[in-house]
Design a protein around this motif. Sequence first.
Motif, short mmCIF file in Angstrom:
data_model
loop_
_atom_site.label_atom_id
_atom_site.label_comp_id
_atom_site.label_asym_id
_atom_site.label_seq_id
_atom_site.Cartn_x
_atom_site.Cartn_y
_atom_site.Cartn_z
N SER A 80 -21.56 2.00 16.42
CA SER A 80 -22.28 0.77 16.78
C SER A 80 -21.34 -0.39 17.09
CB SER A 80 -23.22 0.36 15.64
OG SER A 80 -22.48 0.11 14.45
N HIS A 81 -20.07 -0.27 16.71
CA HIS A 81 -19.10 -1.33 17.00
C HIS A 81 -18.62 -1.29 18.46
CE1 HIS A 81 -18.67 -2.58 12.82
NE2 HIS A 81 -18.56 -1.30 12.48
N VAL A 82 -18.87 -0.16 19.14
CA VAL A 82 -18.33 0.04 20.48
C VAL A 82 -19.24 -0.55 21.54
CG1 VAL A 82 -17.67 1.74 22.22
CG2 VAL A 82 -17.04 2.10 19.82
N ARG A 83 -18.70 -1.45 22.35
CA ARG A 83 -19.34 -1.95 23.55
C ARG A 83 -18.45 -1.61 24.73
NH1 ARG A 83 -19.58 -7.99 23.23
NH2 ARG A 83 -20.80 -7.72 25.14
N TYR A 84 -19.03 -1.54 25.91
CA TYR A 84 -18.19 -1.30 27.09
C TYR A 84 -18.78 -1.99 28.31
CZ TYR A 84 -21.53 2.28 28.71
OH TYR A 84 -22.66 2.92 29.14
N LEU A 85 -17.90 -2.31 29.24
CA LEU A 85 -18.25 -2.85 30.55
C LEU A 85 -17.63 -1.91 31.57
CD1 LEU A 85 -17.02 -6.50 29.86
CD2 LEU A 85 -19.35 -5.65 29.51
#
Length: 320
Positions: free
Chosen positions: A63-68
């Motif tokens: 859940s800590h992982v975000r991406y663009l």
Amino acid sequence: MKRELISLIVPCYNEEEMIPLYITEIEKIMINMPEVDYEYVFVNDGSKDQTLKVLKEQALLNSHVRYLSFSRNFGKEAGLYAGLKHAKGDYVVVMDVDLQDPPELLPEMYRLIKTEAFDCIGTRRSTRKGEPPIRSYFARQFYRLINRISDTEIVDGARDYRMMTRQMVNAILEISEYNRFSKGIFSWVGFETKYLEFENKERVAGETSWSFWSLFKYSIDGIVAFSEAPLDIASIVGFLSFAAAVVLAIFFAIRTLIFGNPTSGWTSLITIILGLGGMQLLSLGILGKYVGKVFLEAKRRPIYILKETDEDLRNHETTK
């Protein structure tokens, strides 16, 4: 009490092997920093391998992982800007995914920025061990040159790897120019900065996308972005060429009056023409570089174009 949030901005280009390794190493560090929360902001810069697929998998697992993800390759500078723009943290860290930026410095960076009132804790390599000698030589010469011709000081060996306060990040985001050179921008905005030194480390896996030629072009962009000295050099070269032409004209006129007008002199004439022509082309090339940068800024194209983000992925998973 709400914990402070640290955003880790990680530009990626063809880094499918490194992403899981990077997350594993960061998790080892963050487990010893329970006083803070954290998020990863990976920026997929138009990778040709399975980088995006790996990021999607990691986003669903962690859940800590975000991406663009960009629509194409826009370059590392665009990736850094996008990461800064989308980071939500009270403190923002810029890192490379290849683990050449040691994660074990993160606790010390956070401690210093909290206790000693610095706005930025940067890093610099104390040695260039393991780097090709020719690259090391030109890198040192670049820092020496740009610090002589620019009013913005750029520390020799400084990395993009740094932790910044939200105030400093907001100041950087106000600089929305298309032609970006982050090392110069970090310095130009000011703010109190302290540097931590570390020894150069090799990549853990994968191959670097930075060739000698790409680094050379990047250094030229940095010089053009933060110095007008090349324009001054072009003016000086033009003046010296004109002065040399006047002196030679007087010399040849006097020689003709004294010794007559012999047919010899073709070699010297061609040499002078080629010399002056070369100087003119050099000056035009320098001017053209600046005009080209102005042209790109005048078109006001976006620095990057997003194709998708982790929010799209999570919304899709929710609606299944």
